[in-house]
Design an enzyme around this catalytic site. Sequence first.
Site, mmCIF file in Angstrom:
data_model
loop_
_atom_site.group_PDB
_atom_site.id
_atom_site.type_symbol
_atom_site.label_atom_id
_atom_site.label_comp_id
_atom_site.label_asym_id
_atom_site.label_seq_id
_atom_site.Cartn_x
_atom_site.Cartn_y
_atom_site.Cartn_z
ATOM 1 N N HIS A 157 0.831 -1.221 0.000
ATOM 2 C CA HIS A 157 0.000 0.000 0.000
ATOM 3 C C HIS A 157 0.860 1.263 0.000
ATOM 4 O O HIS A 157 0.431 2.317 0.462
ATOM 5 C CB HIS A 157 -0.953 0.039 1.206
ATOM 6 C CG HIS A 157 -1.692 -1.226 1.447
ATOM 7 N ND1 HIS A 157 -2.935 -1.492 0.911
ATOM 8 C CD2 HIS A 157 -1.351 -2.339 2.141
ATOM 9 C CE1 HIS A 157 -3.328 -2.702 1.277
ATOM 10 N NE2 HIS A 157 -2.374 -3.242 2.019
ATOM 11 N N SER A 278 15.710 21.175 -15.686
ATOM 12 C CA SER A 278 14.545 21.978 -16.048
ATOM 13 C C SER A 278 15.046 23.260 -16.683
ATOM 14 O O SER A 278 16.111 23.771 -16.321
ATOM 15 C CB SER A 278 13.735 22.279 -14.790
ATOM 16 O OG SER A 278 13.002 23.471 -14.969
ATOM 17 N N LYS A 284 16.584 21.176 -10.524
ATOM 18 C CA LYS A 284 15.895 19.948 -10.922
ATOM 19 C C LYS A 284 16.748 18.956 -11.686
ATOM 20 O O LYS A 284 17.586 19.306 -12.495
ATOM 21 C CB LYS A 284 14.699 20.308 -11.807
ATOM 22 C CG LYS A 284 13.602 20.995 -11.035
ATOM 23 C CD LYS A 284 12.569 20.027 -10.576
ATOM 24 C CE LYS A 284 11.513 19.962 -11.634
ATOM 25 N NZ LYS A 284 10.342 19.267 -11.256
ATOM 26 N N GLU A 291 10.107 8.212 -16.941
ATOM 27 C CA GLU A 291 8.753 8.722 -17.182
ATOM 28 C C GLU A 291 8.282 8.393 -18.598
ATOM 29 O O GLU A 291 7.137 8.016 -18.821
ATOM 30 C CB GLU A 291 8.722 10.244 -16.977
ATOM 31 C CG GLU A 291 8.924 10.662 -15.538
ATOM 32 C CD GLU A 291 9.097 12.172 -15.426
ATOM 33 O OE1 GLU A 291 8.097 12.872 -15.346
ATOM 34 O OE2 GLU A 291 10.253 12.640 -15.445
ATOM 35 N N GLN A 323 -4.747 -4.079 -43.676
ATOM 36 C CA GLN A 323 -3.579 -3.235 -43.948
ATOM 37 C C GLN A 323 -3.232 -2.396 -42.709
ATOM 38 O O GLN A 323 -2.110 -1.937 -42.553
ATOM 39 C CB GLN A 323 -3.880 -2.331 -45.148
ATOM 40 C CG GLN A 323 -2.742 -1.458 -45.572
ATOM 41 C CD GLN A 323 -2.981 -0.872 -46.957
ATOM 42 O OE1 GLN A 323 -2.909 -1.571 -47.948
ATOM 43 N NE2 GLN A 323 -3.273 0.415 -47.012
#
Length: 458
Positions: A157, A278, A284, A291, A323
Amino acid sequence: MSGKLWGGRFTKSAEEWVDEFGASISFDQELVLEDIQGSLAHVAMLQKTGILTQEEAGQITDGLKTLQKRAEHDELSFKVEMEDIHLNLESMLIAEIGPVGGKLHTGRSRNDQVATDLHLYMRTQAKEVITLISGLQKAIVQKAEENVETLIPGYTHLQRAQPISFAHHLMAYFWMLERDKQRFQESLKRINISPLGAGALAGTTFPIDRHYSAELLGFEGIYENSLDAVSDRDFALEFLSNSATMMMHLSRFSEEIILWSSQEFQFIELDDAFSTGSSIMPQKKNPDMAELIRGKTGRVYGNLTGLLTVLKGLPLAYNKDMQEDKEGVFDTVKTVLGSLKIFTGMISTLKVKKEVMEKATKNDFSNATELADYLASKGMPFREAHEVVGKLVLFCVQKGCYLADLPLNQFKQASSLFEEDIYEALNPYQAVKRRNSAGGTGFEQVRSALEKASKILI
Ligand code: ARG
C-alpha cells in the site's frame, strides 16, 4: 489499362487522393527486405516444381538480388501510385528485367505475400526483443549482486511494511522479465510458420510446393488452411500482447525509479545521461527516461487494442482493413526495443544510496512483525502476539519513539516471554537475514537466487 498492375479490372484511374488513402507504401516499405526474401524463395520453388524454366527463374532471381542490394543501400525510391511494397517491387523488377518479371507472381497473391513478409519481420524482431531482455536482466543481476546486504523498506500500500534486501527487490523484476522473455520465445513457434502459397484465399491450381518455400525461408512448417493463413494476424496480436505485458513491468519499475529518485525518498541517483534538467528550475534533475517508458506503455496498449478491434468483425478471408495491422506493430517494435535499451543503461548506471535506504529501515515500525514472530516462536498464538505488539506500537506512537527505544521492562510488562535478545530481533539486518524461507529476502536465499539467475543467462 489504368497503368496499375491490377488495372485490367478497372476502366478509370483512381483519383490521386484515393490512391494516397489506400496506399500503404509510406509504412510497409519497412518490409522491403522481407518481401524480397519471400520472393526469392517463391521463385526458387517455382523453378523446382517446373512452373518456371531455369532461365526464367534465373533472370528473376538476378533481378531480385539487384533490388536487394539497392534496398540494402537505401537506393530504392517508392511510388504512391504503386500502392504498397509488393506492387512497387514487382514493377521495379519488371522495369529491371522486362516482362519475364511478371512471372514472379505465378501461384501467389499479395495476400499470402504480405502475411509471409510480416511473419519474417516478426521472427527477426521477436528474437531481437529476447536478446535485449536478456541484456536488461544481466544489468539487474549485476546491480543486485552489489546490493545483497543493502537494506530497503519493503512496502505494501506504499506504506513501509518489512525491511528487505535491495537485491531481492531488484530481482523481482528479473523474474518478471524472465517470464516475458519466455512468452516471446514460446510465441516463435506460432510466428515461424509459412502462409506462402495460400494464394488469395483458396490455394492455387499450379503444382506448387509450399513445404519447399517454407523450408527455404527457415519456417518450421506451413499453415494447414489457406483461408486461415491469409486471414489471421493472431501471431502479431500475440507479439503485441507480450509487448504490452512486458511494458507494464517496465512501467512499474519506472514508477519505482521515479519515486526512489525523488527528494522525498532519495534512495537512488540517476546518471546524468538518463535525466534532464529543467529550463526554469536550476535545482531539478528529472527522471525523464523512466517517465517516458511509463508513458510509452500507453501506446503499446493502444496498438494491441487497435489491432484487436480491427480484426474483430472481419469476415474471412482478406479484407483491406488488415492493412491497418502494420503501423501499430512497427510502432510497438520501435517502442519496445528503445525502452529496453534505455532501461538497461539506466539500471547499470544508477547510484544506490545505501545509507539513506538503510536509515529508512530503522526509523519506522517495519520491525513490528519481528516482535510478533518472536512471541509466536515462544509459543504465543500469532493472533495474540499481533495484539500485544499492536499495543506496544500504539504506546510508542503516543510517546514519540520506536520499538527499539523501549526499555526491556516495558517489553516484559507487555509479555513475560520477552527477553534481552528482543533487541537483536528488532534489528532490521537480522530481520532480513532471518527470512530464509524459499524465495524470501534472507541473504542466503537472495544469493542462491542470484546464482540461479546467472545460470539462466548463460
Ligand atoms: N498492402 C496490402 C496490406 O498491407 C497488401 C495486401 C493487399 N491485398 C489486396 N487484396 N488488396 O494488407
